[in-house]
Design an enzyme around this catalytic site. Structure first.
Site, PDB file in Angstrom:
ATOM      1  N   ARG A 137      -9.777 -30.799  -9.127  1.00 10.33           N
ATOM      2  CA  ARG A 137      -9.744 -29.603  -8.288  1.00 10.33           C
ATOM      3  C   ARG A 137     -11.105 -28.918  -8.304  1.00 10.33           C
ATOM      4  NH1 ARG A 137      -5.143 -29.586 -11.587  1.00 10.33           N
ATOM      5  NH2 ARG A 137      -3.144 -29.695 -10.481  1.00 10.33           N
ATOM      6  N   LYS A 162      -5.020 -26.185 -14.131  1.00 10.90           N
ATOM      7  CA  LYS A 162      -4.145 -25.279 -13.391  1.00 10.90           C
ATOM      8  C   LYS A 162      -2.781 -25.148 -14.042  1.00 10.90           C
ATOM      9  CE  LYS A 162      -2.152 -24.642  -8.770  1.00 10.90           C
ATOM     10  NZ  LYS A 162      -2.017 -25.213  -7.414  1.00 10.90           N
ATOM     11  N   HIS A 217      -9.749 -29.183  -0.525  1.00 13.44           N
ATOM     12  CA  HIS A 217      -8.639 -29.690  -1.343  1.00 13.44           C
ATOM     13  C   HIS A 217      -8.129 -31.032  -0.831  1.00 13.44           C
ATOM     14  CE1 HIS A 217      -5.788 -29.015  -4.575  1.00 13.44           C
ATOM     15  NE2 HIS A 217      -4.797 -29.377  -3.780  1.00 13.44           N
ATOM     16  N   ARG A 220      -8.942 -34.105  -2.829  1.00 16.52           N
ATOM     17  CA  ARG A 220      -8.040 -34.482  -3.918  1.00 16.52           C
ATOM     18  C   ARG A 220      -6.936 -35.398  -3.406  1.00 16.52           C
ATOM     19  NH1 ARG A 220      -6.106 -33.188  -9.079  1.00 16.52           N
ATOM     20  NH2 ARG A 220      -3.931 -32.533  -9.258  1.00 16.52           N
ATOM     21  N   HIS A 243      -0.892 -34.418 -12.818  1.00 18.62           N
ATOM     22  CA  HIS A 243       0.437 -34.029 -12.342  1.00 18.62           C
ATOM     23  C   HIS A 243       1.485 -34.278 -13.417  1.00 18.62           C
ATOM     24  CE1 HIS A 243      -1.422 -34.272  -8.266  1.00 18.62           C
ATOM     25  NE2 HIS A 243      -0.601 -33.273  -8.075  1.00 18.62           N
ATOM     26  N   TYR A 252       0.860 -35.607  -2.781  1.00 15.49           N
ATOM     27  CA  TYR A 252      -0.586 -35.774  -2.656  1.00 15.49           C
ATOM     28  C   TYR A 252      -0.962 -37.188  -2.248  1.00 15.49           C
ATOM     29  CZ  TYR A 252      -2.015 -31.275  -4.597  1.00 15.49           C
ATOM     30  OH  TYR A 252      -2.257 -29.938  -4.790  1.00 15.49           O
TER      31      TYR A 252
END
Length: 257
Positions: A137, A162, A217, A220, A243, A252
Site C-alpha cells: 500500500r 493497515k 491503489h 495493488r 490479507h 483484489y
C-alpha cells in the site's frame, strides 16, 4: 456530544484516525448531530441516509454508517447511555458497489513510466515500481525503513500495517533492483516523501499519461493479480499482500481469462 466524545476517546486511538475524524466532522454538520438521543430512531437514521446518498456513493455512505453504528454501540455498552437498541440496526443499507476490476494494460504501463520522466520528484517512479512489484500500500511504502531492509534475504519488513499485523515482503529481482538503486541521504526512510506529495504528483502523472480511471491503489490490484498469474498459491499471495481474509484477497484479484 457523542460524536465529539467518540472522536476524542475512541477514534483518536485508531490508525485510521484521520479518515474517521473527517467522517465525524461531516456528521457534525448534519441535522442529525443536533438530534436529542431520546428521539434518535430508525427513521431519523434513514433520513440522514437519504440526504448522504444524494451526495455520495453507496461505498462512502456504508463506511460512514459503520462509524456511526460503532458510536452508538460504544455509547450503549460502555458509556451507560440508555439506548435499548442501536438505532442503525434496522436501517436499510444500499447495495455495496462491485469491487473494482481495473487492470493495467501493457500500453498504459509504458505510458505511465514514460510520464514519470516529467515528474519533478525522482522518487515517483521507484514508488510506482515497488507498488507494482510488491503489492504494498502507499502508506506502507512511505513508511518503509532502511533498517528493515535485508539485502541478504531479499526482504522488507513492514512492522505496522493497515490491519495491525506486521509482515515481511519478499523482493523479487525487479523490486530488489529498485530498492538498491534508491539514494541514501541520511533519512532512514526508503522513500522520503510525504503522502500528500505523492497524491498530488500521481494526479499530474495520470493526466500527462492520459490514462483513464486508474488510481494508485489499483497498482495493488494489479500486483496481486500478477502474483497469481505467475503461479503463486493463495497462502503465498496472502503472505505477501497481508490479507487475513481470503475473501478480501479475491476482491483484489482479477485474472485475465
Amino acid at each position: 456530544d457523542l460524536l465529539r466524545r467518540y472522536e476524542k476517546q475512541i477514534a483518536s486511538k485508531k490508525r485510521a484516525y484521520s479518515a474517521e475524524r473527517y467522517m465525524l466532522s461531516l456528521m457534525l454538520r448534519e441535522p442529525i448531530a443536533a438530534e436529542p438521543l431520546a428521539t434518535i430512531r430508525t427513521g431519523v437514521i434513514a433520513e440522514w441516509r437519504d440526504r448522504r446518498l444524494a451526495r455520495v456513493g453507496a461505498g462512502t455512505f456504508l463506511r460512514h454508517l459503520t462509524v456511526l453504528r460503532h458510536v452508538f454501540e460504544v455509547a450503549r455498552k460502555e458509556w451507560g447511555v440508555p439506548m435499548p437498541v442501536n438505532p442503525t440496526a434496522d436501517v436499510r443499507k444500499p447495495k455495496a458497489p462491485l469491487a473494482r476490476n481495473r487492470r493495467l494494460k501493457p500500453d498504459e504501463e509504458e505510458a505511465l513510466f514514460a510520464a514519470c520522466g516529467g515528474c519533478l520528484n525522482p522518487l515517483m517512479e521507484p514508488i510506482i515500481r515497488l507498488a507494482l512489484y510488491t503489492g504494498m500500500r502507499r502508506g506502507e511504502l512511505l513508511s518503509a525503513r532502511w533498517q528493515h531492509f535485508d539485502p541478504e534475504k531479499r526482504t522488507l519488513l513492514i512492522p505496522m500495517t493497515k490491519n495491525g499485523h506486521p509482515r515481511t515482503v519478499p523482493l523479487d529481482s525487479h523490486a530488489l533492483g529498485v530498492v538498491e538503486g534508491l539514494p541514501r541521504n541520511g533519512d532512514d526512510r526508503l522513500l522520503p516523501i510525504s503522502d500528500e506529495a505523492v497524491k498530488l504528483a500521481w494526479k499530474r502523472l495520470i493526466k500527462r499519461s492520459r490514462i483513464v480511471d486508474f488510481r494508485f491503489h489499483d497498482l495493488r490490484h494489479e500486483a496481486i493479480s500478477r502474483f497469481f498469474e505467475r503461479g503463486l498459491t493463495v497462502p503465498e499471495v496472502a503472505l505477501i499482500s497481508g490479507h487475513r481474509d481470503v475473501r478480501m484477497l479475491f476482491r483484489y484479484t482479477h485474472l485475465k481469462a
